[in-house]
Design an enzyme around this catalytic site. Structure first.
Site, PDB file in Angstrom:
ATOM      1  N   ASP A  28       9.145  25.323  67.445  1.00  0.00           N
ATOM      2  CA  ASP A  28       8.824  25.824  66.092  1.00  0.00           C
ATOM      3  C   ASP A  28       8.791  27.351  65.962  1.00  0.00           C
ATOM      4  O   ASP A  28       7.952  27.894  65.243  1.00  0.00           O
ATOM      5  CB  ASP A  28       7.480  25.241  65.616  1.00  0.00           C
ATOM      6  CG  ASP A  28       7.481  23.736  65.555  1.00  0.00           C
ATOM      7  OD1 ASP A  28       8.488  23.116  65.918  1.00  0.00           O
ATOM      8  OD2 ASP A  28       6.451  23.169  65.141  1.00  0.00           O
ATOM      9  N   LYS A 133      11.159  17.978  63.133  1.00  0.00           N
ATOM     10  CA  LYS A 133      10.052  17.038  63.296  1.00  0.00           C
ATOM     11  C   LYS A 133       9.098  17.161  62.107  1.00  0.00           C
ATOM     12  O   LYS A 133       8.732  18.261  61.712  1.00  0.00           O
ATOM     13  CB  LYS A 133       9.320  17.303  64.621  1.00  0.00           C
ATOM     14  CG  LYS A 133       8.739  18.696  64.760  1.00  0.00           C
ATOM     15  CD  LYS A 133       8.145  18.878  66.147  1.00  0.00           C
ATOM     16  CE  LYS A 133       7.450  20.194  66.318  1.00  0.00           C
ATOM     17  NZ  LYS A 133       6.352  20.477  65.403  1.00  0.00           N
ATOM     18  N   CYS A 166       1.103  22.790  67.426  1.00  0.00           N
ATOM     19  CA  CYS A 166       2.313  22.020  67.797  1.00  0.00           C
ATOM     20  C   CYS A 166       2.601  22.061  69.295  1.00  0.00           C
ATOM     21  O   CYS A 166       3.124  21.088  69.849  1.00  0.00           O
ATOM     22  CB  CYS A 166       3.502  22.498  66.979  1.00  0.00           C
ATOM     23  SG  CYS A 166       3.317  22.007  65.245  1.00  0.00           S
TER      24      CYS A 166
HETATM   25  C1  C5J Z   1       2.843  24.546  64.375  1.00  0.00           C
HETATM   26  C2  C5J Z   1       1.334  24.541  62.512  1.00  0.00           C
HETATM   27  N1  C5J Z   1       4.144  24.654  64.653  1.00  0.00           N
HETATM   28  N2  C5J Z   1       0.511  25.440  63.073  1.00  0.00           N
HETATM   29  N3  C5J Z   1       2.483  24.188  63.117  1.00  0.00           N
HETATM   30  O1  C5J Z   1       2.010  24.811  65.220  1.00  0.00           O
HETATM   31  O2  C5J Z   1       1.056  24.065  61.452  1.00  0.00           O
END
Ligand code: C5J
Length: 225
Positions: A28, A133, A166
């Protein structure tokens, strides 16, 4: 000639991995989390706190590409019709812009929009899988598990954001499925420095209850030895 098994100076003890059955997972690293005007900022976060992860992750990507260890990228995001977005996720936190709303970089956290894509500095190369995802974990409602199984992967080396959301969710999912996970402490980042520190401690505590933690320099050392 195949590379030998490598050992990385890590906590709680050295992490050994066979490069032939290991993948780098970059989680991400998206504009929506790392640049102004995206999902992270709509939730009230200072997105500049994640930027320290970019340089070490770029170095790890270069090193892994050079030795041919597979790389998989993930992106959190939802289909344009939002059919995979639970109401609970859309409404949580009363953000200034909700998932699916039009923001400065396109619709917030929607697959295919500029904000949902990976930052320029860490762009995937052609041929590197990018897994979209809808949840926090990379295994939930994706092809990620199948990709790993088809490639015979047993160990994951993990970079990405955010450490306690995540990254943690994915490492927990992977751990329950039998993967050995090494989290690169300078290649993962959080909007909350304290959560980052504690999340890493939680991974390595109790003899590595979820996996191992090491600086990326230790992996680079192991590759060069
Ligand atoms: C991730 C989030 N990628 N913090 N998402 O950690 O909402």
């Amino acid at each position: 000639m195949p590379m030998p098994t490598l050992s990385v100076d890590a906590r709680p003890y050295p992490f050994t991995f066979d490069p032939a059955t290991t993948a780098l997972v970059v989680i991400d690293m998206q504009r929506d989390f790392m640049e102004p005007g995206g999902f992270g900022e709509t939730l009230g976060n200072d997105v500049s706190l994640l930027r320290s992860t970019i340089e070490p992750t770029a170095a790890i990507l270069t090193a892994f590409r050079a030795v041919g260890i597979p790389i998989i990228h993930t992106r959190e995001g939802h289909q344009p019709d939002l059919s995979d977005l639970p109401d609970a996720k859309r409404d949580r936190g009363n953000p200034t812009l909700r998932i699916g709303d039009e923001g400065p970089k396109g619709r917030i956290l929607v697959v295919g929009e500029e904000g949902q894509d990976i930052v320029d500095e860490l762009k995937p190369l052609p041929g590197e899988p990018v897994v979209d995802k809808p949840g926090k974990g990379a295994f939930y409602a994706t092809s990620f598990g199948d990709l790993l199984a088809e490639a015979g992967i047993k160990s994951l080396i993990v970079a990405g954001v955010t450490t306690e959301v995540c990254v943690h969710t994915t490492v927990r999912e992977a751990n329950d499925r039998g993967y050995e996970c090494l989290v690169l402490e300078d290649c993962v980042g959080s909007y909350f420095p304290e959560f980052h520190r504690v999340a890493l401690d939680m991974i390595a505590a109790q003899g590595g209850i979820f996996g191992w933690v090491a600086p990326s320099a230790s992996v680079l050392d192991a590759l060069e030895r």
